[in-house]
Design an enzyme around this catalytic site. Structure first.
Site, PDB file in Angstrom:
ATOM      1  CG  HIS A   1      -2.024  -2.217  -9.831  1.00  0.00           C
ATOM      2  ND1 HIS A   1      -1.534  -3.487  -9.609  1.00  0.00           N
ATOM      3  CD2 HIS A   1      -2.322  -2.153 -11.144  1.00  0.00           C
ATOM      4  CE1 HIS A   1      -1.526  -4.159 -10.742  1.00  0.00           C
ATOM      5  NE2 HIS A   1      -2.007  -3.383 -11.689  1.00  0.00           N
TER       6      HIS A   1
ATOM      7  CG  ASP B   1      -1.708  -1.263   1.397  1.00  0.00           C
ATOM      8  OD1 ASP B   1      -2.353  -1.697   0.438  1.00  0.00           O
ATOM      9  OD2 ASP B   1      -1.635  -1.838   2.499  1.00  0.00           O
TER      10      ASP B   1
END
Length: 710
Positions: A211, A181
């Site tokens: 993503h 992340d």
């Protein structure tokens, strides 16, 4: 449940720490005692459930006949973001549904008490204060005054910075430098746009990574396995044979987005002989994983099948059914054996699946539930893969990915390896081994999975971290986090919607309390020792330990949660102790995403060391070194493993913010000098990690990047 606390040192013992502490106490953070009676804490999914009357299909065909040949009519194209680009600057607080409490006292206090039944607390208790009194006597480290000189950073162009690095290498790897992340997508996109970068590849891991990318029209695409270069014309995209794939999910959640958008991928996406994630792998994940410990994507079970050489690969689906049946039948023994050991029926499994989906978030897909219901499970899978994969005209082309990547480099083209997860989530890192993913997601693991000749071809790693608001999701140790990693899940908080409405919603007030009261000597160099005080923050919903308040406020304000699941990530300080090892192993280059968040902070905290403190006085032996109370672990020292890291507390250097001189792209004048606070933060990170900061992110758009002159 064991007490999980944070802080430490490799060699030097600090004489300023008292040992007079009661058991199960921790400084500045909520405690983690055993769950109280009536706890909501679901320790694992292991426990057998009572038999209930469920209708179970007698024929596998019953479910198949209800389905469209190649896609379901309604497909959820947005999935949980495991490695999404972090939001920037001010975010609108997420809408949080009120928490219903049975208590009849004031609304704020009743909501809080209803949740704290798990054993954790929202408020600071006396034992925490006692521990802080011991740690506050720690002598200030000399390193808190470093660096003595703040560098001035000059902005440069993309071509004079990143492109020079690309042109000097054959293989470019973009890798996470923390726990996923980190916002790798923006750097991946910048590299992929280079005209010599023709190949973008995912070479390991599976749909537990993800993503978000946007095309030129601003349309949003959420990918897990599909490489980011799919939206760029003229780029070839590959999914390598070391990846693990659920081909049904891949078609329904990823490829369907391209089809619906009218994007032709047939000559630009190629899939290698990947290992197949089956429905029983996902069910094994559900039945065998502790709460918050897994994405339920079947990663550990399918890697187990891969290592045991029992599972199936994509080529098996495209060949004879009889071989496929035999391999599925053999590999499924693990799943059927677990049901027998746990005394679970198919109906029990279906009930657990529906419970997982009961809050409206589809964690277990329909076809997985249908598999659990099917009487002839092997035949169900053979038909599923025949219809949804082998005979599916929309399924992408297949090829020998290793051969194609090798050939591209020999032609003088550049290959981009898009790293999933991160260095510290790699199964090859023993420090966090029990709480990692199941693939080697370090840069070394990427290169090995690509099978590109590391002696013949020049490679470089672009490490990515984010600040402020470094985060980790899932269980495990993370010394710089505001709360323990299992804090939310221990209270059955699966999503931010499960928090009481308006809880710690005023981010400005929470961060002000942290830096004003949490570090009482922050402006006194002689007395500031970097230990966070267990002060409290109050709002209309109740009183909260400052670590809890920052964890909740950061997750909501920065949007640090899954895009669909709203599963909160646990935020904290930028950790130089962990970052030092990353750069020492993977090379010096570092890009920091989302730095424009700092525009809203009075100060920015950076962890420069840990202090080890076990409230029970126990020592921990890690690799032959015994950690004891008062030991300091500095950046550059060997990082201990989780048994020690659970008892490590961060020593935090504070840096003045830059509110009056914001760097957000929407507010900053191009090529304007960077504020002193930014320069001091970057200087501090470089000093303690030996990295070279290549760029900083300052906005949500793909080109919101400030490149720094090297």
């Amino acid at each position: 449940m064991p007490v999980r606390r944070y802080g430490g040192r490799y060699n030097n013992s600090s004489p300023g720490v008292s040992n007079a502490l009661s058991p199960s106490t921790t400084a500045g953070r909520p405690l983690s005692p055993s769950p109280a009676a009536g706890s909501k804490l679901a320790s694992t999914h292991h426990d057998p459930v009572p038999q209930e009357a469920y209708y179970v299909n007698d024929e596998a065909d019953a479910w198949h006949q209800q389905q469209a040949p190649f896609r379901e009519p309604s497909v959820e194209v947005e999935v949980e973001m495991i490695d999404d680009e972090p939001p920037h600057g001010s975010q609108k607080s997420l809408s949080v549904a009120p928490y219903t409490a049975n208590a009849s006292s004031s609304s704020g206090r009743s909501k809080r008490n209803a949740i704290t039944a798990s054993g954790y607390t929202f408020y600071t208790n006396e034992r925490q204060k006692t521990v802080y009194e011991a740690l506050r006597s720690l002598r200030p480290l000399a390193e808190l005054q470093e660096p003595r000189r703040v560098k001035e950073y000059a902005e440069t162009s993309l071509k004079d910075s990143l492109y020079r690095i690309i042109e000097a290498h054959d293989v470019i790897m973009v890798a996470g430098a923390f726990f996923g992340d980190e916002g790798k997508g923006k750097t991946v996109d910048a590299v992929a746009h280079h005209p010599l970068c023709t190949c973008i590849a995912r070479v390991n891991s599976g749909e537990n990574a993800g993503h978000t990318v946007y095309d030129k029209a601003g349309r949003k695409f959420v990918f897990n396995l599909a490489p980011s270069g799919l939206l760029l014309p003229g780029k070839r995209n590959y999914i390598g044979p070391e990846c693990v794939m659920d081909p049904v999910s891949f078609m329904e959640k990823e490829i369907i987005q391209l089809i619906d958008a009218g994007i032709d991928y047939r000559d630009r996406l190629f899939i290698g002989n990947v290992c197949i994630v089956t429905p029983y792998h996902k069910l094994l994940d559900l039945l065998g994983s502790a709460a918050n410990s897994s994405t339920l994507k079947g990663m550990a079970p399918v890697h187990g099948s891969k290592v045991m050489k029992r599972g199936i690969r994509l080529d098996h689906i495209f060949n004879d059914d009889e071989t496929l049946r035999k391999r599925l039948e053999k590999d499924m023994d693990t799943y059927l054996g677990l049901l027998k050991v746990k005394n679970l029926s198919d109906a029990d499994v279906v009930r657990l699946c529906r419970e997982e989906n009961s809050d409206g978030v589809v964690r277990v897909p329909d076809y997985v539930i249908a598999f659990a219901q099917a009487k002839d499970k092997v035949e169900f899978l053979v038909k599923l893969y025949r219809d949804r994969v082998r005979h599916n005209p929309d399924f992408p082309a297949r090829c020998d990915v290793t051969y194609e990547l090798h050939a591209a480099v020999l032609r003088g083209e550049k290959v981009l390896l898009e790293g999933p997860q991160s260095y510290w989530l790699s199964n090859a890192r023993t420090k966090f081994w029990e709480s990692t993913t199941s693939a080697d997601t370090t840069a070394a693991g990427l290169l090995a999975a690509s099978q590109l000749n590391f002696q013949k071809f020049k490679s470089v790693v672009l490490n990515v971290h984010k600040a402020p608001g470094s985060s980790r999701v899932g269980i495990g140790a993370c010394p710089s986090s505001f709360v323990p990693q299992d804090y939310f899940s221990a209270q059955n908080i699966k999503t931010l919607r499960d928090l009481p409405s308006e809880t710690c919603a005023n981010f400005e007030a929470v961060q002000r309390t942290l830096f004003r009261d949490g570090f009482p000597h922050s402006n006194d160099k002689a007395r500031h020792n970097g230990i966070m005080a267990p002060v409290e923050y109050s709002d209309e919903t109740g009183k909260y330990n400052i670590g809890v308040a920052m964890a909740i406020a950061s997750a909501q304000h920065h949007g640090e949660c899954g895009a669909v699941t709203k599963k909160p990530r646990v935020c904290g300080f930028f950790d130089c102790v962990l970052q030092h090892e990353v750069n020492s192993i993977q090379g010096p280059y570092l890009t920091i995403s989302a730095l424009d968040r700092g525009d809203e902070y009075d100060k920015v905290g950076v962890t420069i060391a840990y202090v080890y403190y076990n409230p029970e006085g126990k020592q921990v032996d890690v690799n032959g070194h015994v950690y004891k109370n008062g030991d300091i672990i500095r950046a550059g020292d060997p990082v201990p493993s989780e048994p020690a890291l659970y008892h490590c507390h961060p020593i935090v250097k504070l840096i003045d913010g830059w509110r009056d001189n914001p760097i957000a792209a929407a507010k900053r004048r191009r090529n304007a000098p960077l504020p002193r606070g930014v320069c001091e933060l970057l200087s501090t990170i470089e000093y303690f990690t030996n990295c070279k900061i290549l760029s900083i992110g300052n906005g949500p758009n793909g080109d919101d990047i400030i490149y720094l002159r090297q």
